[in-house]
Design an enzyme around this catalytic site. Structure first.
Site, PDB file in Angstrom:
ATOM      1  N   HIS A  67       0.843  -1.088   0.013  1.00  0.00           N
ATOM      2  CA  HIS A  67       0.101  -0.046  -0.059  1.00  0.00           C
ATOM      3  C   HIS A  67       0.771   1.163  -0.109  1.00  0.00           C
ATOM      4  CE1 HIS A  67      -3.059   2.752   1.169  1.00  0.00           C
ATOM      5  NE2 HIS A  67      -4.118   1.876   0.834  1.00  0.00           N
TER       6      HIS A  67
ATOM      7  N   ASP B 222      -7.694  -5.337   0.792  1.00  0.00           N
ATOM      8  CA  ASP B 222      -8.235  -5.940  -0.118  1.00  0.00           C
ATOM      9  C   ASP B 222      -7.862  -7.496  -0.279  1.00  0.00           C
ATOM     10  OD1 ASP B 222      -9.528  -3.769  -1.416  1.00  0.00           O
ATOM     11  OD2 ASP B 222      -7.609  -3.176  -2.155  1.00  0.00           O
TER      12      ASP B 222
HETATM   13  N1  COA Z   1       3.843  -7.708  -4.700  1.00  0.00           N
HETATM   14  C1  COA Z   1       5.194  -7.550  -4.871  1.00  0.00           C
HETATM   15  N2  COA Z   1       5.942  -6.799  -4.904  1.00  0.00           N
HETATM   16  C2  COA Z   1       5.670  -5.595  -4.413  1.00  0.00           C
HETATM   17  C3  COA Z   1       4.194  -5.589  -4.265  1.00  0.00           C
HETATM   18  C4  COA Z   1       3.403  -6.595  -4.239  1.00  0.00           C
HETATM   19  N3  COA Z   1       1.752  -6.438  -3.987  1.00  0.00           N
HETATM   20  N4  COA Z   1       4.047  -4.204  -3.741  1.00  0.00           N
HETATM   21  C5  COA Z   1       5.155  -3.652  -3.725  1.00  0.00           C
HETATM   22  N5  COA Z   1       5.932  -4.363  -4.138  1.00  0.00           N
HETATM   23  C6  COA Z   1       7.477  -4.336  -4.212  1.00  0.00           C
HETATM   24  C7  COA Z   1       7.701  -2.981  -5.213  1.00  0.00           C
HETATM   25  O1  COA Z   1       7.945  -3.942  -6.513  1.00  0.00           O
HETATM   26  C8  COA Z   1       9.154  -2.301  -5.103  1.00  0.00           C
HETATM   27  O2  COA Z   1      10.059  -3.424  -5.147  1.00  0.00           O
HETATM   28  P1  COA Z   1      11.725  -2.925  -5.464  1.00  0.00           P
HETATM   29  O3  COA Z   1      11.974  -1.769  -4.406  1.00  0.00           O
HETATM   30  O4  COA Z   1      12.392  -4.103  -5.386  1.00  0.00           O
HETATM   31  O5  COA Z   1      11.357  -2.190  -6.885  1.00  0.00           O
HETATM   32  C9  COA Z   1       8.838  -2.274  -3.497  1.00  0.00           C
HETATM   33  O6  COA Z   1       7.685  -3.292  -2.962  1.00  0.00           O
HETATM   34  C10 COA Z   1       8.352  -1.127  -2.907  1.00  0.00           C
HETATM   35  O7  COA Z   1       7.032  -0.844  -3.403  1.00  0.00           O
HETATM   36  P2  COA Z   1       6.542   0.569  -4.114  1.00  0.00           P
HETATM   37  O8  COA Z   1       6.934   0.657  -5.436  1.00  0.00           O
HETATM   38  O9  COA Z   1       7.079   1.740  -3.187  1.00  0.00           O
HETATM   39  O10 COA Z   1       4.999   0.274  -4.025  1.00  0.00           O
HETATM   40  P3  COA Z   1       4.139   1.464  -4.338  1.00  0.00           P
HETATM   41  O11 COA Z   1       3.642   2.510  -3.152  1.00  0.00           O
HETATM   42  O12 COA Z   1       4.515   2.297  -5.424  1.00  0.00           O
HETATM   43  O13 COA Z   1       2.405   0.744  -4.833  1.00  0.00           O
HETATM   44  C11 COA Z   1       0.819  -0.470  -4.744  1.00  0.00           C
HETATM   45  C12 COA Z   1       1.778   0.587  -3.796  1.00  0.00           C
HETATM   46  C13 COA Z   1      -0.400  -0.392  -3.861  1.00  0.00           C
HETATM   47  C14 COA Z   1       0.363   0.229  -5.969  1.00  0.00           C
HETATM   48  C15 COA Z   1       1.370  -1.871  -4.944  1.00  0.00           C
HETATM   49  O14 COA Z   1       1.697  -2.189  -3.473  1.00  0.00           O
HETATM   50  C16 COA Z   1       0.635  -3.025  -5.465  1.00  0.00           C
HETATM   51  O15 COA Z   1       0.482  -2.687  -6.951  1.00  0.00           O
HETATM   52  N6  COA Z   1      -0.180  -3.806  -4.726  1.00  0.00           N
HETATM   53  C17 COA Z   1      -0.962  -4.776  -5.414  1.00  0.00           C
HETATM   54  C18 COA Z   1      -2.348  -4.052  -5.869  1.00  0.00           C
HETATM   55  C19 COA Z   1      -3.015  -4.095  -4.487  1.00  0.00           C
HETATM   56  O16 COA Z   1      -3.526  -5.008  -3.982  1.00  0.00           O
HETATM   57  N7  COA Z   1      -3.744  -2.723  -4.589  1.00  0.00           N
HETATM   58  C20 COA Z   1      -4.370  -2.541  -3.582  1.00  0.00           C
HETATM   59  C21 COA Z   1      -4.300  -1.498  -2.601  1.00  0.00           C
HETATM   60  S1  COA Z   1      -5.326  -0.984  -1.323  1.00  0.00           S
END
Ligand code: COA
Length: 385
Positions: free
Chosen positions: A266, A322
């Site tokens: 998140h 979620d």
């Molecule tokens: N699965 C695997 N790896 C994940 C991940 C996930 N669900 N969420 C984050 N990461 C990894 C990223 O790839 C990143 O890795 P890196 O540093 O090696 O590149 C690291 O964790 C940091 O994440 P970050 O890019 O800072 O996360 P974000 O804040 O940009 O993205 C979300 C947040 C929610 C978009 C992302 O976690 C995601 O796509 N989650 C899955 C979708 C979801 O469940 N959404 C509902 C949110 S309520």
């Protein structure tokens, strides 16, 4: 002042006293009350009042508000007619957006939003709040029947908001624990500071558009897969994995391909989303109540969470709200494409709170841009191009 930050990440868009998040500590609070406290002690009706009025209601105020919601559960014959004419295979979020926007024509009166002063017709604001919030869940439940070719189930007056929603959706009086879980899900999703759909509320509210248009815009923003659709993806993922022994291989393969695990991570939380912890507890309670007779996907979900904790906790990635909600909704007899509409029902409480906050101290949103186009140039007649 002219630095551009994509997605306005980290840029304050408003001042608000409705909710706040401490992502490092995993804290979410509505009007200062922790989400754990509200999930344990409140109801959706009471939480909606808290979000809107800024304080917990007394018993009489809560009874009056709950009664007003009950009295506004019935949906006009013409609205039902409109719904019957929508394509059955359209997405429920598209239906919801269409129907909510049509309500403005049935319930006029937004002339009091003149812009001369802050809108002070408190009656209009209160009545419209009730009209919209009360109608959201019957519309969603009715659609489930209408799109399958049946007449909708009539609302009942002796059920609370969550119970009546499940009753209208399934046609059966809900199991008390599942109804309480739905009530808690509505509380958990009701508000989450300034996200994309709430920002849409602020922008639309600031133009003094009628409140049905404001909520319609928010529903549109929520319908996108980057905002409201992740719990549907979680369920698809769990079904694809199938059994707990396939989890490690599935997770590792996805991570190797740099694909996300749905329901994990998140932007705001660097620890476990407090709402996921609450849902997990409720799920354990539900599993205990059911004895051995449970959906095998619960076991898959628990294994995914523990494998992900091992692989992703070091990056601050944990289960989000979620992750468990879709599984629980499935147990209630709700199909995956209706998960986001439930999110919309719940978030309407927060959206309306932000609508009211924006009206109380309004200035139209008019951001600026950094122009990246051509310099001034002369018009070229068509024969010379
Ligand atoms: N699965 C695997 N790896 C994940 C991940 C996930 N669900 N969420 C984050 N990461 C990894 C990223 O790839 C990143 O890795 P890196 O540093 O090696 O590149 C690291 O964790 C940091 O994440 P970050 O890019 O800072 O996360 P974000 O804040 O940009 O993205 C979300 C947040 C929610 C978009 C992302 O976690 C995601 O796509 N989650 C899955 C979708 C979801 O469940 N959404 C509902 C949110 S309520």
């Amino acid at each position: 002042m002219s630095e551009y930050l994509p997605g306005l990440a980290g840029v304050p868009a408003t001042k608000s006293n409705i909710s706040d998040i401490d992502g490092e500590k995993g804290i979410l609070a509505y009007r200062g009350y922790s989400i754990e406290d509200l999930a344990a002690n409140s109801t959706f009706e009471e939480t909606a009042m808290l979000l809107m009025d800024g304080r917990l209601p007394n018993r009489i105020e809560l009874e009056n508000f709950s009664l007003q919601l009950v009295e506004n559960r019935r949906i006009k014959f013409h609205t039902r007619g409109l719904m019957k004419n929508l394509p059955a295979n359209g997405h429920p979020m598209e239906m919801l957006q269409t129907v909510v926007s049509s309500l403005a024509m049935f319930y006029p009166g937004s002339e009091c939003l003149t812009g001369d002063t802050a809108c002070n017709d408190l009656n209009y604001i209160h009545n419209t709040t009730v009209k919209i919030l009360a109608r959201m869940s019957p519309i969603v439940a009715m659609w489930e029947h209408i799109r399958n070719g049946y007449d909708p189930v009539k609302p009942r007056e002796n059920l609370n908001y969550a119970e009546n929603f499940l009753y209208m959706f399934t046609g059966k009086k809900p199991d008390p624990l599942l109804a309480r879980i739905m009530d808690v899900c509505l509380i958990l999703h009701a508000e989450h500071t300034i996200n994309a759909s709430t920002f849409a509320v602020l922008v639309n509210a600031s133009t003094l558009a009628n409140p049905y248009s404001v909520i319609t815009a928010a529903i549109g923003a929520l319908s996108g897969p980057l905002h409201g659709g992740a719990n549907q993806k979680v369920l698809e993922m769990l079904r694809e994995i199938g059994t707990p022994d396939k989890v490690e291989e599935y997770v590792d393969k996805r991570l190797a391909k740099k694909e996300v695990i749905w329901g994990m991570g998140h932007r705001e939380y660097k620890t476990k989303d407090p709402r996921a912890t609450i849902l997990q507890r409720l799920m354990d309670q539900f599993i205990e109540q059911k004895g051995g007779d449970i959906n095998p996907l619960f076991e898959v979900a628990k294994t995914v969470e523990s494998v992900c904790e091992d692989r992703l906790a070091k990056k601050g990635v944990y289960a989000n709200v979620d992750f468990y909600s879709g599984l629980l909704y499935t147990e209630m007899g709700i199909p995956p494409d209706q998960f986001t509409t439930i999110f919309a029902i719940s978030r309407t409480a927060g959206w309306l709170a932000h609508w009211r906050e924006q009206l109380a101290d309004n200035r139209i949103f008019r951001p600026t841009q950094i122009y990246t186009g051509e310099p001034r140039r002369k018009y070229v007649p068509i024969e010379k191009r």
